[in-house]
Design a protein around this motif. Structure first.
Motif, PDB file in Angstrom:
ATOM      1  N   TRP A  85     -15.257  -5.222 -32.337  1.00 26.41           N
ATOM      2  CA  TRP A  85     -15.193  -4.745 -30.951  1.00 26.41           C
ATOM      3  C   TRP A  85     -14.756  -3.301 -30.950  1.00 26.41           C
ATOM      4  CZ3 TRP A  85     -11.157  -3.393 -27.344  1.00 26.41           C
ATOM      5  CH2 TRP A  85     -11.546  -3.418 -25.996  1.00 26.41           C
ATOM      6  N   VAL A 114      -7.228  -7.207 -22.191  1.00 27.64           N
ATOM      7  CA  VAL A 114      -8.607  -7.558 -22.486  1.00 27.64           C
ATOM      8  C   VAL A 114      -8.606  -8.554 -23.639  1.00 27.64           C
ATOM      9  CG1 VAL A 114     -10.895  -6.720 -23.117  1.00 27.64           C
ATOM     10  CG2 VAL A 114      -9.360  -5.267 -21.769  1.00 27.64           C
ATOM     11  N   VAL A 140     -11.072 -10.754 -26.073  1.00 25.28           N
ATOM     12  CA  VAL A 140     -12.456 -10.771 -26.539  1.00 25.28           C
ATOM     13  C   VAL A 140     -12.685 -12.023 -27.375  1.00 25.28           C
ATOM     14  CG1 VAL A 140     -14.234  -9.495 -27.779  1.00 25.28           C
ATOM     15  CG2 VAL A 140     -12.405  -8.244 -26.600  1.00 25.28           C
ATOM     16  N   GLU A 194     -15.776 -11.017 -22.723  1.00 26.08           N
ATOM     17  CA  GLU A 194     -14.477 -10.432 -22.428  1.00 26.08           C
ATOM     18  C   GLU A 194     -13.852 -11.079 -21.192  1.00 26.08           C
ATOM     19  OE1 GLU A 194     -14.507  -6.244 -21.963  1.00 26.08           O
ATOM     20  OE2 GLU A 194     -15.626  -5.851 -23.806  1.00 26.08           O
TER      21      GLU A 194
END
Length: 308
Positions: free
Chosen positions: A11, A67, A69, A74
């Motif tokens: 990411w 955030v 992931v 997300e």
């Protein structure tokens, strides 16, 4: 990297966040393979003398954006008006969030130690606070929700007794559940990094008066502990799968890292591959975390995965 060491890009902070002024600060790889990163607006940040993202500290109270992931995408949760800037971020079962400040000082008026661990629910609501020692250099959580801490020399030789033994295990309410007393070959002088492999927890540390680094494997259900001499001194990251391990050593604030792969034969590690990896961003403190044979490596605003 060749056949012996595999990497992939997990990411990167989206360009839209950078353009909006958001900066990625604390992060963690969760027990289920998720990546969690906390973003703070650059207007709230001030710089210390430390290079890299670890030198950016927000002025409290500050708003943050978490955030998370996963393979499904997300998930973003706003965390308003946080009062303390953490040093460590970790995930607990039921999507709870653990924020930990590495230092804890004694209150002058009460004589009690400051509560440096905060647990939030998935929406950011405060659930609990407690103290888990002073000068925490590495921290991880296992799939059962236990918290594992390794301490630096200022904690080991400081005033807070829970740090004196060099490492500790806690439940998610801050109660001590594991102590290394009688299980280590020497008194730790400081810790480097931590990893999990299924139920097992691996803690990397260095003893006083010894040139080496020790990898301690703990099985929480039985209390069994094994101590192995690390194939690499002072690793920033460690991941273990079976008899294979991958470790990293950074060139501080540079775009490269040494990656070492090793195999365990009996009680000895044998290095099978050693490479220098060019990274997409600068590598600084708190750059590596290991989960089930996958070493997560942060390089600037990009996260790589290196498999054992």
């Amino acid at each position: 990297m060749g056949d012996g060491i595999r990497t992939d890009r997990a990411w990167s902070l989206p360009k839209a966040d950078l353009l909006a002024g958001r900066r990625a600060l604390w992060w963690t790889a969760g027990p289920d393979g998720e990546l969690a990163v906390m973003l703070v607006h650059r207007r709230r940040l001030r710089r210390s003398g430390t290079k890299g993202w670890v030198g950016s500290r927000p002025r409290p109270p500050f708003d943050a954006l978490l955030v998370t992931v996963t393979d499904q995408g997300e998930r973003r949760v706003a965390l308003p008006a946080l009062q303390n800037a953490p040093t460590h971020l970790a995930l607990l079962p039921d999507r709870r969030l653990l924020l930990v400040v590495s230092r804890s000082f004694k209150e002058a008026t009460t004589g009690s130690w400051q509560r440096n661990a905060t647990v939030l629910d998935p929406s950011g609501k405060l659930l609990d606070t407690f103290c888990i020692g002073d000068d925490i250099t590495a921290l991880t959580t296992d799939p059962g929700g236990r918290i594992w801490t390794v301490y630096g020399d200022e904690g080991i030789y400081g005033d807070n007794p829970v740090s004196w033994k060099g490492m500790a295990g806690w439940d998610s309410a801050g109660r001590a559940v594991w102590s290394p007393e009688g299980r280590l070959p020497a008194l730790p002088l400081g810790g480097w990094t931590a990893a999990t492999e299924g139920e097992d927890v691996w803690l990397a540390w260095y003893p006083g008066g010894s040139p080496g680094t020790v990898l301690t494997r703990i099985t929480p259900s039985t209390g069994e502990t094994a101590n192995l001499l690390s194939p690499v001194r002072n690793p920033d990251g460690l991941a273990v799968r079976g008899n294979r391990a991958v470790l990293t050593v950074r060139d501080h604030n540079r775009r490269s890292v040494e990656v070492v792969r090793a195999e365990l034969e009996g009680t000895d590690w044998t290095v099978t591959d050693r490479r220098r990896l060019r990274t997409p961003g600068r590598v600084v403190l708190h750059c590596g975390q290991g989960r089930d044979g996958v070493l997560w490596l942060r390089a600037g605003h990009t996260w790589l995965r290196i498999r054992a």
